[in-house]
Design a protein around this motif. Structure first.
Motif, mmCIF file in Angstrom:
data_model
loop_
_atom_site.group_PDB
_atom_site.id
_atom_site.type_symbol
_atom_site.label_atom_id
_atom_site.label_comp_id
_atom_site.label_asym_id
_atom_site.label_seq_id
_atom_site.Cartn_x
_atom_site.Cartn_y
_atom_site.Cartn_z
ATOM 1 N N ILE A 79 66.305 -21.039 0.067
ATOM 2 C CA ILE A 79 65.411 -21.507 -1.291
ATOM 3 C C ILE A 79 63.955 -21.667 -0.889
ATOM 4 O O ILE A 79 63.662 -22.187 0.401
ATOM 5 N N SER A 80 63.105 -20.878 -1.423
ATOM 6 C CA SER A 80 61.675 -21.015 -1.072
ATOM 7 C C SER A 80 61.018 -22.217 -1.080
ATOM 8 O O SER A 80 61.387 -22.936 -1.954
ATOM 9 N N ASN A 81 60.046 -22.361 -0.223
ATOM 10 C CA ASN A 81 59.458 -23.839 -0.151
ATOM 11 C C ASN A 81 58.616 -24.044 -1.323
ATOM 12 O O ASN A 81 58.697 -25.189 -1.987
ATOM 13 N N SER A 82 58.246 -22.893 -2.061
ATOM 14 C CA SER A 82 57.389 -23.114 -3.425
ATOM 15 C C SER A 82 58.308 -23.747 -4.503
ATOM 16 O O SER A 82 58.001 -24.517 -5.320
ATOM 17 N N VAL A 83 59.613 -23.346 -4.488
ATOM 18 C CA VAL A 83 60.736 -23.671 -5.332
ATOM 19 C C VAL A 83 61.223 -25.208 -5.052
ATOM 20 O O VAL A 83 61.014 -26.130 -5.888
ATOM 21 N N ILE A 84 61.170 -25.466 -3.833
ATOM 22 C CA ILE A 84 61.525 -26.943 -3.560
ATOM 23 C C ILE A 84 60.460 -27.734 -3.738
ATOM 24 O O ILE A 84 60.648 -29.137 -4.489
ATOM 25 N N ARG A 85 59.272 -27.368 -3.640
ATOM 26 C CA ARG A 85 58.151 -28.284 -3.998
ATOM 27 C C ARG A 85 57.818 -28.571 -5.575
ATOM 28 O O ARG A 85 57.192 -29.304 -5.814
ATOM 29 N N GLN A 131 59.869 -18.739 -14.978
ATOM 30 C CA GLN A 131 59.672 -19.369 -13.652
ATOM 31 C C GLN A 131 60.685 -20.316 -13.525
ATOM 32 O O GLN A 131 61.317 -20.759 -12.431
ATOM 33 N N ILE A 132 60.681 -21.101 -14.518
ATOM 34 C CA ILE A 132 61.483 -22.210 -14.753
ATOM 35 C C ILE A 132 63.124 -21.818 -14.746
ATOM 36 O O ILE A 132 63.945 -22.543 -13.758
ATOM 37 N N ASN A 163 68.046 -21.397 -11.462
ATOM 38 C CA ASN A 163 69.039 -20.787 -11.003
ATOM 39 C C ASN A 163 69.396 -20.783 -9.515
ATOM 40 O O ASN A 163 70.443 -20.283 -9.180
ATOM 41 N N CYS A 164 68.204 -20.828 -8.817
ATOM 42 C CA CYS A 164 68.541 -21.072 -7.350
ATOM 43 C C CYS A 164 69.595 -22.145 -7.107
ATOM 44 O O CYS A 164 70.188 -21.995 -5.862
#
Length: 216
Positions: free
Chosen positions: A7-13, A48-49, A54-55
């Protein structure tokens, strides 16, 4: 559907922002919301949402949208807000006082267990309901209580030796207000650096450049 392995850091943030916005929607009494409606509120695209969520698995139903309470609960589980990670705070100065007085650690997944300071005069005084302990008690406390997270509210010049001691005692992560670069020396430790000055400088930049745009 299981979460993706990476999971990319941008998604986590973005997860805490989803969690916060959905909490606000709950307070408004909203039961469901579409990705389009959520995107309008959060200034993100609906695509984007959907990609972000979906991740972590399948959320929502086509033609129905998202159940606000259920989605917030699921995101809370993903973040781990109910885990109550054992946490200590180092530095009982003005910032430490403000955090213990006004910041609800448990709401954000942390159980504050103790407060420490190098100042002997502060030892035994209360901060946020916790007796301040002298730093000489830190190693023994860590061995007994095994905190995983440390909040650093200490000067930069002290942070190096203190973080090294904490890591030796088993601390795995830092909420770091000290401006000391812990990852420069310990690249496997989780660090969230908080630079209040950087945030204010960014605001200043945007205000000043907005003025310039309006003059043109």
């Amino acid at each position: 559907m299981p979460a993706k392995e990476y999971i990319s850091n941008s998604v986590i943030r973005r997860l805490p922002r989803y969690y916060r916005f959905l909490g606000d929607l709950q307070k408004e009494g909203l039961l469901k919301i579409s990705s389009g409606e959520l995107s309008a509120r959060m200034k993100l695209t609906a695509s984007q949402i959907r990609q972000d969520l979906n991740c972590f698995g399948g959320f929502g139903q086509q033609g129905y949208g998202y159940n606000v309470e259920e989605l917030r609960s699921e995101i809370g589980v993903i973040i781990g807000v109910e885990q109550k990670v054992k946490t200590i705070l180092i530095g009982a100065g003005n910032l430490g006082k403000a955090l213990t007085a006004y910041f609800d650690f448990e709401r954000y997944g942390c159980e504050l267990m103790g407060v420490f300071d190098i100042n002997l005069q502060l030892a035994g005084t209360k901060l946020g309901g916790f007796p301040v302990m002298h730093m000489s008690k830190l190693t023994e406390f860590c061995h007994e209580r095994k905190p995983e997270v440390a909040v650093l509210c200490i000067p930069q010049e002290s942070a190096g030796s203190v973080s090294e001691t904490l890591i030796t005692c088993g601390v795995k992560a830092f909420w770091n207000f000290s401006h000391y670069d812990i990852n420069l020396h310990f690249d496997d430790i989780i660090v969230e650096n908080v630079h209040l000055g950087d945030s204010l400088l960014t605001l200043s930049y945007n205000v000043n450049h907005k003025k310039c745009e309006n003059k043109e």
